[in-house]
Write a protein that holds these residues in place. Structure first.
Motif, PDB file in Angstrom:
ATOM      1  N   GLU A   6       0.849  -1.281   0.018  1.00  0.00           N
ATOM      2  CA  GLU A   6       0.123  -0.034   0.028  1.00  0.00           C
ATOM      3  C   GLU A   6       0.919   1.230   0.104  1.00  0.00           C
ATOM      4  O   GLU A   6       2.176   1.118   0.590  1.00  0.00           O
ATOM      5  CB  GLU A   6      -0.834   0.070   1.083  1.00  0.00           C
ATOM      6  N   CYS A  22      -2.790   0.353  -3.890  1.00  0.00           N
ATOM      7  CA  CYS A  22      -2.377  -0.862  -3.404  1.00  0.00           C
ATOM      8  C   CYS A  22      -2.127  -1.823  -4.552  1.00  0.00           C
ATOM      9  O   CYS A  22      -2.806  -2.115  -5.620  1.00  0.00           O
ATOM     10  CB  CYS A  22      -3.488  -1.676  -2.400  1.00  0.00           C
ATOM     11  N   TRP A  36     -10.955  -2.362   0.256  1.00  0.00           N
ATOM     12  CA  TRP A  36     -10.272  -1.436   1.329  1.00  0.00           C
ATOM     13  C   TRP A  36     -11.318  -1.715   2.599  1.00  0.00           C
ATOM     14  O   TRP A  36     -12.470  -1.847   2.337  1.00  0.00           O
ATOM     15  CB  TRP A  36     -10.108   0.011   1.053  1.00  0.00           C
ATOM     16  N   ARG A  38     -10.960  -0.940   7.183  1.00  0.00           N
ATOM     17  CA  ARG A  38     -10.193   0.121   7.695  1.00  0.00           C
ATOM     18  C   ARG A  38     -10.610  -0.391   9.394  1.00  0.00           C
ATOM     19  O   ARG A  38     -11.589  -0.834   9.642  1.00  0.00           O
ATOM     20  CB  ARG A  38     -10.578   1.502   7.616  1.00  0.00           C
ATOM     21  N   TYR A  93      -6.051   1.877   7.256  1.00  0.00           N
ATOM     22  CA  TYR A  93      -6.679   1.205   5.919  1.00  0.00           C
ATOM     23  C   TYR A  93      -5.956   0.219   5.611  1.00  0.00           C
ATOM     24  O   TYR A  93      -4.877   0.326   5.273  1.00  0.00           O
ATOM     25  CB  TYR A  93      -6.851   2.375   4.980  1.00  0.00           C
ATOM     26  N   CYS A  95      -5.555  -2.886   2.650  1.00  0.00           N
ATOM     27  CA  CYS A  95      -5.978  -3.396   1.086  1.00  0.00           C
ATOM     28  C   CYS A  95      -6.192  -4.818   1.342  1.00  0.00           C
ATOM     29  O   CYS A  95      -5.407  -5.643   2.017  1.00  0.00           O
ATOM     30  CB  CYS A  95      -4.990  -2.811   0.331  1.00  0.00           C
TER      31      CYS A  95
END
Length: 122
Positions: A6, A22, A36, A38, A93, A95
């Motif tokens: 990322e 990413c 994505w 988080r 965050y 990926c």
């Protein structure tokens, strides 16, 4: 071995914009969905947005209309453009990619990036 790397993220004031990307690398046959997620401090990881290899997207209600997910299949890369950011968007965050390692793999495997910090100040 499949790796997700990322980039992007950082610190921004509320109302601002940031983008993260990413890229998947390694040996594999194909990538199905990418997305994505988080995780904020003290909270569980949650979905932000996903995109299939044909471009169908899905967003969490909290980011719909503000975030845009896209991907470049030729470069095995997924992007997340984040606009009108709010302090509650502050999180790490991650990926995600669903990867078929071989042509005869029946189901894809889940792979995760290392995470990138997004901080939105009020």
């Amino acid at each position: 071995q499949v790796q997700l790397v990322e980039s992007g993220g950082g610190l921004v004031q509320a109302g601002g914009s940031l983008s993260v990307s990413c890229t998947a690398s390694g040996t594999f046959f194909s990538i199905n969905a990418m997305g994505w997620y988080r995780q904020a401090p003290g909270k569980e990881r949650e979905l932000v947005a996903t995109i299939t290899n044909s471009g169908n997207t899905n967003y969490a209600g909290s980011v719909k209309g503000r975030f845009t997910i896209s991907r470049d299949n030729a470069k095995n890369t997924v992007f997340l453009q984040m606009n009108s950011l709010k302090p509650e968007d502050t999180a790490v965050y991650y990926c995600n990619a669903q990867v078929k390692r071989t042509a005869w793999s029946r189901v894809p495997n889940d792979y995760w990036g290392q995470g990138t910090q997004v901080t939105v100040s009020s």
